[in-house]
Design an enzyme around this catalytic site. Structure first.
Site, short mmCIF file in Angstrom:
data_model
loop_
_atom_site.label_atom_id
_atom_site.label_comp_id
_atom_site.label_asym_id
_atom_site.label_seq_id
_atom_site.Cartn_x
_atom_site.Cartn_y
_atom_site.Cartn_z
N GLU A 83 12.86 -53.68 -33.21
CA GLU A 83 12.37 -52.67 -32.79
C GLU A 83 13.82 -52.36 -32.30
OE1 GLU A 83 9.56 -49.08 -30.92
OE2 GLU A 83 9.19 -51.12 -30.42
N GLU A 108 17.62 -52.22 -26.49
CA GLU A 108 17.58 -50.68 -26.43
C GLU A 108 19.23 -50.89 -25.05
OE1 GLU A 108 18.33 -47.42 -25.88
OE2 GLU A 108 15.81 -47.93 -26.33
N ASP A 135 23.29 -52.84 -28.19
CA ASP A 135 24.08 -51.97 -29.24
C ASP A 135 23.27 -52.37 -30.35
OD1 ASP A 135 25.90 -49.59 -30.81
OD2 ASP A 135 26.30 -51.99 -32.30
N ASP A 158 18.18 -41.07 -31.59
CA ASP A 158 18.77 -39.52 -32.10
C ASP A 158 19.34 -38.61 -32.80
OD1 ASP A 158 20.40 -37.42 -30.70
OD2 ASP A 158 21.11 -38.67 -28.90
N LYS A 162 24.17 -31.59 -34.11
CA LYS A 162 25.45 -30.76 -34.99
C LYS A 162 25.79 -31.22 -35.09
CE LYS A 162 25.96 -28.67 -30.12
NZ LYS A 162 27.33 -28.49 -28.51
N ASP A 194 11.67 -36.88 -36.26
CA ASP A 194 10.70 -35.10 -35.78
C ASP A 194 11.96 -34.51 -36.65
OD1 ASP A 194 11.77 -35.78 -33.87
OD2 ASP A 194 11.17 -34.53 -32.79
#
Length: 252
Positions: A83, A108, A135, A158, A162, A194
């Site tokens: 994950e 993570e 990473d 994330d 922009k 989302d």
């Protein structure tokens, strides 16, 4: 990397130290943001007690490639799911508990998120989760061999909304190609977001990857794709954001 962590790493046969001047096969993507990582006293206590056993740091520098020996680390041979970006581990913990025969490696970059998951693992007595701080591309490229993973999960990466930041998104064609290579035939890539624009980008990249095919209704999968609903996801839904589930299978 801790001494204990090194016990669970094995050098890949015949590997030579990478040429520092050579082009990297998988471009590095700055897909995470800087965050504070101070731990609470309770989290620090759990970290000091368990990290050397259940966690490791992804560091490779100019060393020969090393792969995780998951059989030694978990103490058994079982299907392994990676994950990526586990956050505080709500989905990680829930899915691992629901599938005790699957071993989960949670990666993570944020120490505080890993500490929260480590505390939950300790509290719930879960034995099939291990943690890597590092990473995502480094973890995929250096810690796992081709065809080794039964599943890769990337939940709510994330979105970098922009336009000028889209290049920082994790799930680019090169990263998806690397994920596909690390999956075994029949293995599953499960992504969720989302952000509608990011969902379109992920879908386009996944569909273009020749090693992958979309999961269809009725396909038999080696892992569950039922996710617990996180607080973040609940907020997103209340804000009117639809959640896209994106599923591919490594071609057999």
């Amino acid at each position: 990397m801790s001494d204990h962590g090194r016990m669970h790493m094995q050098r890949s046969g015949g590997s030579a130290a990478p040429d520092a001047g050579a082009a990297h096969p998988y471009p590095r993507i700055t897909s995470f943001r800087s965050r504070r990582s101070a731990l609470t006293e309770a989290q620090q206590e759990v970290w000091d007690r368990l990290w050397s056993q259940l966690g490791t740091q992804a560091r490779f520098d100019a060393k020969p490639a090393e792969h995780l020996d998951t059989t030694a680390w978990f103490g058994r041979r079982a299907p392994v799911v990676l994950e990526i970006g586990c956050g505080t581990g709500t989905s990680t913990l829930g899915m691992a508990v629901a599938e005790p025969d699957i071993d989960v490696v949670a990666a993570e970059v944020y120490r505080r998120g890993l500490a929260q998951l480590l505390s939950a693992v300790d509290r719930e007595g879960v034995s099939n989760i291990r943690l890597v701080r590092g990473d995502a591309v480094d973890v995929l490229e250096h810690m796992f061999a081709a065809g080794e993973l039964t599943g890769v999960r990337v939940f709510f990466p994330d979105p970098w909304p922009k336009s000028r930041h889209h290049k920082r998104r994790l799930l680019q064609p090169t990263t998806i190609a690397l994920i596909a290579d690390r999956l075994r035939p029949g293995g599953v890539l499960h992504a969720a977001t989302d952000h509608a624009g990011y969902a379109e980008q992920i879908a386009e990249a996944g569909d273009a990857e020749p090693l992958l095919q979309r999961v269809r209704p009725g396909d038999e999968l080696p892992i569950s794709v039922q996710r617990p609903t996180t607080k973040y996801e609940t907020k997103a839904r209340h804000a009117g954001s639809a959640v896209s589930e994106l599923l591919w299978m490594r071609r057999r």
